[in-house]
Design a protein around this motif. Structure first.
Motif, PDB file in Angstrom:
ATOM      1  N   ALA A  92     -14.875 -14.003  34.636  1.00  0.00           N
ATOM      2  CA  ALA A  92     -14.820 -13.933  33.164  1.00  0.00           C
ATOM      3  C   ALA A  92     -15.112 -15.314  32.630  1.00  0.00           C
ATOM      4  N   LEU A  93     -15.053 -16.343  33.554  1.00  0.00           N
ATOM      5  CA  LEU A  93     -15.528 -17.768  33.420  1.00  0.00           C
ATOM      6  C   LEU A  93     -17.027 -18.000  33.328  1.00  0.00           C
ATOM      7  N   ILE A  94     -17.633 -16.960  33.496  1.00  0.00           N
ATOM      8  CA  ILE A  94     -19.090 -17.092  33.191  1.00  0.00           C
ATOM      9  C   ILE A  94     -19.407 -17.292  31.746  1.00  0.00           C
ATOM     10  N   TRP A  95     -18.497 -16.708  30.736  1.00  0.00           N
ATOM     11  CA  TRP A  95     -18.434 -16.960  29.402  1.00  0.00           C
ATOM     12  C   TRP A  95     -18.669 -18.586  29.136  1.00  0.00           C
ATOM     13  N   VAL A  96     -18.112 -19.297  29.901  1.00  0.00           N
ATOM     14  CA  VAL A  96     -18.033 -20.824  29.570  1.00  0.00           C
ATOM     15  C   VAL A  96     -19.507 -21.366  29.335  1.00  0.00           C
ATOM     16  N   PRO A  97     -20.289 -21.134  30.673  1.00  0.00           N
ATOM     17  CA  PRO A  97     -21.626 -21.722  30.468  1.00  0.00           C
ATOM     18  C   PRO A  97     -22.263 -20.856  29.615  1.00  0.00           C
ATOM     19  N   GLY A  98     -22.007 -19.681  29.296  1.00  0.00           N
ATOM     20  CA  GLY A  98     -22.802 -18.820  28.361  1.00  0.00           C
ATOM     21  C   GLY A  98     -22.749 -19.526  27.113  1.00  0.00           C
ATOM     22  N   VAL A  99     -21.419 -19.662  26.506  1.00  0.00           N
ATOM     23  CA  VAL A  99     -21.295 -20.438  25.494  1.00  0.00           C
ATOM     24  C   VAL A  99     -21.867 -21.739  25.018  1.00  0.00           C
ATOM     25  N   LEU A 100     -21.629 -22.332  26.114  1.00  0.00           N
ATOM     26  CA  LEU A 100     -22.047 -23.935  25.821  1.00  0.00           C
ATOM     27  C   LEU A 100     -23.650 -23.600  26.007  1.00  0.00           C
ATOM     28  N   ALA A 101     -24.246 -22.988  26.430  1.00  0.00           N
ATOM     29  CA  ALA A 101     -25.791 -22.897  26.634  1.00  0.00           C
ATOM     30  C   ALA A 101     -26.094 -22.124  25.238  1.00  0.00           C
ATOM     31  N   GLY A 102     -25.467 -21.353  24.610  1.00  0.00           N
ATOM     32  CA  GLY A 102     -25.682 -20.854  23.463  1.00  0.00           C
ATOM     33  C   GLY A 102     -25.512 -21.888  22.359  1.00  0.00           C
ATOM     34  N   LEU A 103     -24.536 -22.692  22.371  1.00  0.00           N
ATOM     35  CA  LEU A 103     -24.458 -24.005  21.587  1.00  0.00           C
ATOM     36  C   LEU A 103     -25.676 -24.916  21.661  1.00  0.00           C
ATOM     37  N   SER A 104     -26.007 -25.167  22.914  1.00  0.00           N
ATOM     38  CA  SER A 104     -27.081 -26.302  23.046  1.00  0.00           C
ATOM     39  C   SER A 104     -28.206 -25.593  22.431  1.00  0.00           C
ATOM     40  N   HIS A 105     -28.579 -24.099  22.720  1.00  0.00           N
ATOM     41  CA  HIS A 105     -29.579 -23.695  22.132  1.00  0.00           C
ATOM     42  C   HIS A 105     -29.741 -23.798  20.589  1.00  0.00           C
ATOM     43  N   VAL A 106     -28.708 -23.774  19.933  1.00  0.00           N
ATOM     44  CA  VAL A 106     -28.790 -23.809  18.589  1.00  0.00           C
ATOM     45  C   VAL A 106     -28.966 -25.200  17.999  1.00  0.00           C
ATOM     46  N   VAL A 107     -28.603 -26.302  18.837  1.00  0.00           N
ATOM     47  CA  VAL A 107     -28.566 -27.959  18.484  1.00  0.00           C
ATOM     48  C   VAL A 107     -30.416 -28.047  18.828  1.00  0.00           C
ATOM     49  N   GLN A 108     -30.685 -27.678  19.987  1.00  0.00           N
ATOM     50  CA  GLN A 108     -32.168 -27.882  20.402  1.00  0.00           C
ATOM     51  C   GLN A 108     -32.991 -27.168  19.464  1.00  0.00           C
ATOM     52  N   SER A 109     -32.714 -25.906  19.011  1.00  0.00           N
ATOM     53  CA  SER A 109     -33.757 -25.458  17.989  1.00  0.00           C
ATOM     54  C   SER A 109     -33.600 -26.213  16.604  1.00  0.00           C
ATOM     55  N   ALA A 110     -32.538 -26.266  16.391  1.00  0.00           N
ATOM     56  CA  ALA A 110     -32.373 -26.985  14.920  1.00  0.00           C
ATOM     57  C   ALA A 110     -33.173 -28.525  15.184  1.00  0.00           C
ATOM     58  N   MET A 111     -32.831 -29.203  15.855  1.00  0.00           N
ATOM     59  CA  MET A 111     -33.716 -30.461  15.896  1.00  0.00           C
ATOM     60  C   MET A 111     -35.284 -30.528  16.110  1.00  0.00           C
ATOM     61  N   ALA A 112     -35.491 -29.585  16.881  1.00  0.00           N
ATOM     62  CA  ALA A 112     -37.011 -29.103  17.084  1.00  0.00           C
ATOM     63  C   ALA A 112     -37.716 -28.740  15.948  1.00  0.00           C
ATOM     64  N   ASP A 113     -37.020 -27.907  15.034  1.00  0.00           N
ATOM     65  CA  ASP A 113     -37.543 -27.407  13.731  1.00  0.00           C
ATOM     66  C   ASP A 113     -37.705 -28.485  12.883  1.00  0.00           C
ATOM     67  N   TYR A 114     -36.393 -29.634  12.798  1.00  0.00           N
ATOM     68  CA  TYR A 114     -36.546 -30.465  11.827  1.00  0.00           C
ATOM     69  C   TYR A 114     -37.561 -31.511  12.087  1.00  0.00           C
ATOM     70  N   TYR A 115     -37.617 -31.846  13.220  1.00  0.00           N
ATOM     71  CA  TYR A 115     -38.778 -32.947  13.598  1.00  0.00           C
ATOM     72  C   TYR A 115     -40.013 -32.432  13.300  1.00  0.00           C
ATOM     73  N   ARG A 116     -40.533 -31.191  13.602  1.00  0.00           N
ATOM     74  CA  ARG A 116     -41.767 -30.521  13.215  1.00  0.00           C
ATOM     75  C   ARG A 116     -41.836 -30.566  11.594  1.00  0.00           C
ATOM     76  N   ASN A 117     -40.959 -30.296  10.930  1.00  0.00           N
ATOM     77  CA  ASN A 117     -41.115 -30.255   9.480  1.00  0.00           C
ATOM     78  C   ASN A 117     -41.444 -31.705   8.992  1.00  0.00           C
ATOM     79  N   VAL A 118     -40.749 -32.570   9.648  1.00  0.00           N
ATOM     80  CA  VAL A 118     -40.683 -33.958   9.366  1.00  0.00           C
ATOM     81  C   VAL A 118     -42.050 -34.444   9.553  1.00  0.00           C
ATOM     82  N   HIS A 119     -42.543 -33.991  10.472  1.00  0.00           N
ATOM     83  CA  HIS A 119     -44.119 -34.651  10.735  1.00  0.00           C
ATOM     84  C   HIS A 119     -44.977 -34.079  10.046  1.00  0.00           C
TER      85      HIS A 119
END
Length: 324
Positions: A144-171
């Motif tokens: 069940a420890l596979i949920w640890v990288p699964g959740v960390l990767a999910g949180l990473s995805h949220v931040v990555q998408s948020a900042m990429a979307d933001y920088y695109r809109n700034v441009h």
């Protein structure tokens, strides 16, 4: 949601004029080549059909959520055939995600709710994908420890998408102004949130709260950019000076490739690769240890560009940029 006042003429079968297709795009500066070659042409045809029958952008976004979530569920199976069906569904979901924005620009039917739905659509897809990969891995013998990288990767995805979307809109804000971008700020969003009532507008207030938190995250991770935008809002309320637009575009455009890398296409290509070799768990490591460093580099470089222009506007050289 606004609806079309009348049904447009039936779309013809002739290849769309370049100008019509180009006008359905955000900007060549921010578009990825695979999108221009593949997703945008498909999205354009879907958008034309939707405009013809009177379908507005938000329903298209909602349908894309169902297809994306269904794709993630199919990745739970260890059958490659079922996985390939999931891949095709995910590709179609992203085509719909492209179509909703193109439809909004074609019909001038843009709304903040549409932007919120568009932002959460991808999150729903990847929540489904992450959950499916975790459950699949447990079936394959992982703990069940596979949920640890699964959740960390999910949180990473949220931040990555948020900042990429933001920088695109700034441009887009710098090269097209407010009409060509979807750049929001937490100050205005907070006012809109406060005007809503939990008792009368529960659904909209929940959406507004989510989007407000999303925007605050983007702003916290870009302090120099916030300083620059504050100066620009104060000094140039009637539009940006052409020289500032030209100079910012020249320095910022090279950073757009990083916003593309941490978005859909790159991650999905690698996800499909690992599904083909039946090692889906590697996707979590890719998200955490490959895409996160790219995110950090992207943020650092964007902050450097913002600091440069903020300092220019604060020094004696500010007269280079005359207010309109």
């Amino acid at each position: 949601m606004n609806t079309l006042s009348k049904k447009p003429a039936e779309p013809d079968t002739v290849e769309p004029a370049n100008s019509a297709f180009q006008n359905s795009l955000k900007s060549s500066d921010t578009e990825e080549q695979i999108d221009i070659w593949f997703y945008r042409p498909i999205g354009y045809q879907i958008a034309k059909f939707c405009a013809w029958v009177g379908i507005t952008p938000n329903p298209v976004t909602i349908v894309s959520i169902f297809f994306g979530v269904a794709a993630g569920i199919l990745f739970y199976s260890q059958s490659l055939t079922i996985n390939v069906i999931g891949m095709l569904l995910l590709v179609f979901a992203n085509s719909l995600d492209s179509a909703d924005g193109q439809l909004a620009r074609m019909t001038n039917n843009k709304s903040r709710l549409g932007r919120i739905l568009d932002g959460v659509a991808g999150d729903f897809w990847f929540i489904s994908i992450h959950v499916a990969i975790c459950l699949r891995s447990i079936n394959e013998g992982w703990s069940a420890l596979i949920w640890v990288p699964g959740v960390l990767a999910g949180l990473s995805h949220v931040v990555q998408s948020a900042m990429a979307d933001y920088y695109r809109n700034v441009h887009l804000f710098f090269i097209k102004g407010t009409s060509g971008s979807e750049l929001d700020n937490s100050r205005d969003l907070q006012k809109d949130f406060d005007r809503l009532s939990w008792s009368r507008d529960f659904g909209m207030k929940l959406f507004a709260r989510t989007y407000l938190n999303y925007t605050k995250l983007q702003e916290r991770l870009s302090p120099n950019l916030q300083k620059l935008l504050a100066v620009i809002r104060q000094r140039f309320p009637n539009g940006l000076p052409p020289k500032l637009v030209t100079d910012f575009r020249a320095q910022n455009k090279p950073l757009m490739k990083y916003t593309n890398i941490v978005q859909f296409n790159t991650r999905v290509l690698f996800l499909f690769l690992w599904l083909f070799i039946d090692q889906a768990w590697i996707y979590f490591l890719f998200d955490i240890f490959v895409l996160n460093p790219i995110l950090i580099y992207m943020c650092v470089k964007q902050e450097a560009v913002s600091r440069h222009f903020y300092q220019q506007l604060q020094t004696s050289r500010e007269n280079e940029y005359k207010a309109l």
